[in-house]
Design a protein around this motif. Sequence first.
Motif, PDB file in Angstrom:
ATOM      1  N   PHE A  21       0.862  -1.187   0.000  1.00 42.79           N
ATOM      2  CA  PHE A  21       0.000   0.000   0.000  1.00 42.79           C
ATOM      3  C   PHE A  21       0.895   1.232   0.000  1.00 42.79           C
ATOM      4  N   GLU A  22       0.850   1.994  -1.072  1.00 38.75           N
ATOM      5  CA  GLU A  22       1.664   3.205  -1.079  1.00 38.75           C
ATOM      6  C   GLU A  22       0.809   4.439  -0.869  1.00 38.75           C
ATOM      7  N   LYS A  23      -0.265   4.496  -1.659  1.00 41.14           N
ATOM      8  CA  LYS A  23      -1.158   5.647  -1.545  1.00 41.14           C
ATOM      9  C   LYS A  23      -2.522   5.173  -1.067  1.00 41.14           C
ATOM     10  N   PRO A  24      -3.185   5.972  -0.240  1.00 39.29           N
ATOM     11  CA  PRO A  24      -4.529   5.565   0.185  1.00 39.29           C
ATOM     12  C   PRO A  24      -5.503   5.568  -0.997  1.00 39.29           C
ATOM     13  N   MET A  25      -6.458   4.643  -0.981  1.00 36.93           N
ATOM     14  CA  MET A  25      -7.503   4.649  -1.997  1.00 36.93           C
ATOM     15  C   MET A  25      -8.561   5.679  -1.564  1.00 36.93           C
ATOM     16  N   PRO A  26      -9.394   6.153  -2.503  1.00 37.37           N
ATOM     17  CA  PRO A  26     -10.310   7.268  -2.189  1.00 37.37           C
ATOM     18  C   PRO A  26     -11.131   7.058  -0.918  1.00 37.37           C
ATOM     19  N   ILE A  27     -11.704   5.866  -0.761  1.00 33.87           N
ATOM     20  CA  ILE A  27     -12.549   5.692   0.426  1.00 33.87           C
ATOM     21  C   ILE A  27     -11.718   5.729   1.710  1.00 33.87           C
ATOM     22  N   GLN A  28     -10.479   5.294   1.603  1.00 30.25           N
ATOM     23  CA  GLN A  28      -9.590   5.348   2.767  1.00 30.25           C
ATOM     24  C   GLN A  28      -9.258   6.796   3.107  1.00 30.25           C
ATOM     25  N   GLU A  29      -9.064   7.584   2.060  1.00 27.83           N
ATOM     26  CA  GLU A  29      -8.752   8.995   2.250  1.00 27.83           C
ATOM     27  C   GLU A  29      -9.896   9.712   2.997  1.00 27.83           C
ATOM     28  N   LYS A  30     -11.125   9.277   2.705  1.00 28.63           N
ATOM     29  CA  LYS A  30     -12.272   9.935   3.344  1.00 28.63           C
ATOM     30  C   LYS A  30     -12.507   9.415   4.759  1.00 28.63           C
ATOM     31  N   VAL A  31     -12.444   8.099   4.912  1.00 35.31           N
ATOM     32  CA  VAL A  31     -12.898   7.497   6.160  1.00 35.31           C
ATOM     33  C   VAL A  31     -11.843   7.535   7.276  1.00 35.31           C
ATOM     34  N   ILE A  32     -10.602   7.239   6.938  1.00 33.23           N
ATOM     35  CA  ILE A  32      -9.590   7.091   7.993  1.00 33.23           C
ATOM     36  C   ILE A  32      -9.421   8.356   8.848  1.00 33.23           C
ATOM     37  N   PRO A  33      -9.198   9.542   8.215  1.00 29.79           N
ATOM     38  CA  PRO A  33      -9.004  10.735   9.060  1.00 29.79           C
ATOM     39  C   PRO A  33     -10.233  11.047   9.921  1.00 29.79           C
ATOM     40  N   MET A  34     -11.410  10.792   9.343  1.00 26.91           N
ATOM     41  CA  MET A  34     -12.639  11.063  10.094  1.00 26.91           C
ATOM     42  C   MET A  34     -12.703  10.210  11.359  1.00 26.91           C
ATOM     43  N   LEU A  35     -12.425   8.933  11.194  1.00 29.05           N
ATOM     44  CA  LEU A  35     -12.543   8.034  12.342  1.00 29.05           C
ATOM     45  C   LEU A  35     -11.456   8.263  13.375  1.00 29.05           C
TER      46      LEU A  35
END
Length: 565
Positions: A21-35
């Motif tokens: 995993f080098e770059k986050p995928m779009p859903i990861q970009e949205k969900v991870i920081p929020m959580l």
Amino acid sequence: MTFEEFGLSEEIVKAIREMGFEKPMPIQEKVIPMLLEKNVDITGLAQTGTGKTAAFGLPIIQQAEPGVKKTQVLILSPTRELCIQIAKDLNNYSKYVEGLNILAVYGGASIENQIRELKRGVQIVVATPGRLLDLIRRKAAKLSNVFRVVLDEADEMLNMGFLDDINEILSTIPEDRNTLLFSATMPKPIQAIANKYMTDPVEVIAGVRNAGAENVKHLLYTVHAKDKYLALKRLADFYPRIYGIVFCRTRRETQEIADKLIQDGYNADSLHGDLSQVQRDYVMQKFRIRNIRLLVATDVAARGLDVNDLTHVIHYSLPDDKEVYTHRSGRTGRMGKAGISIAITHLREKHAVQQIEKQAGIKFIKSTIPTGRQICEKQLFNLIDKMENVEMDNSDIDSYLPVIYKKLDWLSKEEVIKRFVSLEFNRFLEYYKDADVLGTPKEESRGRERQNRQRDNGKAENGYTRIFINLGKMDGLVPNALIEIINKNTNGPKIPVGRIDLMKKFSFFEVKSDHAGSLIKALNNDTWFRGSRVSVEIAQSKDVRERQKNSSHHNDGRKKRKRRF
Ligand code: ADP
Ligand code: MG
């Protein structure tokens, strides 16, 4: 944003980097920081292959408390396979996090074992709804400390008739829990669940998946052309449960690679147009029932094969027609399972690789061939996995056990494990002990090149001597034939043969150094192969270069092109 910038711990970032995993995928970009920031409820509309597991899984790993031996997170998933996959992913993410227990519970497996596991204290439970209810009723699963629930593939759970079960489960969990719901579609009953159990959920929609390649990860390995076969072997060893097709370009290459793999002890065979229909049917049948784990095939021949449930597709040679890449790799990653498509290339193919990325709309993950150590590690854990899952209902064994227990009485549990593991494992350790690092060519240091040249100087590594023979592929020489020549012309025990490099008009092979002298003498004493007189000598680095230069006159231009790089 990068994974580090999300505020994920060093341990987690290290582990996912190792997974490619080098770059986050779009859903990861949205969900991870929020959580990571606060416990918001989230509904995620996302199809398979969009990276949901890491999106909810990484924050979970970070926030679960290993010190607390109670269930803190519950993940509901529709099938046994998905449960196992999610638990496996979470285990991988938390490879460097101490003391976190993750358990998959699902129907169709022994409930007693699952109860026993739960008793040991499991922080993260991944469950199918039906089995979990069973466990709750038996008071084995306790959810009073759960702070987060994930409903993964909610629409699938609905399709499978789990709606009532989900409602019942959710009603037993503390109300102040945090709830995440992921689904590819949002039918009414799912929306109803969201309304009932979630507080002001944030809606997240992930980008559309990549058609034809949704679950497929594309890995790119670049090695020296001569190391391609070695790379293939390493990868086969690195994935002990591999079940895949190795695509080659020509019939000849197909046969050659299959022959080598068979000779090296793999469950492999070839499928190409030179085989009769009966032979082809036979090979395909053996592959279907998984007696063959690696099928080496040409594109045309593989077309007749109705097996798509592959763990891996390996492009030993890239296809001429770039569209074929998508067809090949579409044979893996089916039915929601993860698939891996591996391209083994050399530097000259850089342009072809870019063309494929463009045509197929994919991005290769540049990877390095696993080291001997990594392979040993992988094999070890596969062995342990196998042991954990072994069938034990064999009453024949029971009668022997008392005697065996008694005999092993003097050993502690740790010692028994160590002995058992060593027994199986020494073979691999031995093989990979001195193995080279197969580096990406341009990344290799000068020192390595020097080392390579030294190998050509007759002094191969680990006690082997490299020998030149005046026969090559054009003379019909194949590894088996070479070994036969050696065995036929020597007496006594078989001479250990190491690496064999077949060229067009000549070849090199390694033998244990203490046999080199006598072998050279024997073979030079009037040995014939298909009408040619055999001549051998210790390989000299200067000779090698000289010969390569001479032979390139008769070459099809390939060697000359290579020079440019
Ligand atoms: P979903 O649950 O949405 O179907 P997964 O979470 O199973 O998707 O992810 C699909 C594939 O993508 C998996 O093989 C996973 O390892 C891989 N993957 C996930 N995130 C990344 C990433 N950031 N970089 C590279 N590969 C990723
Ligand atoms: Mg998933």
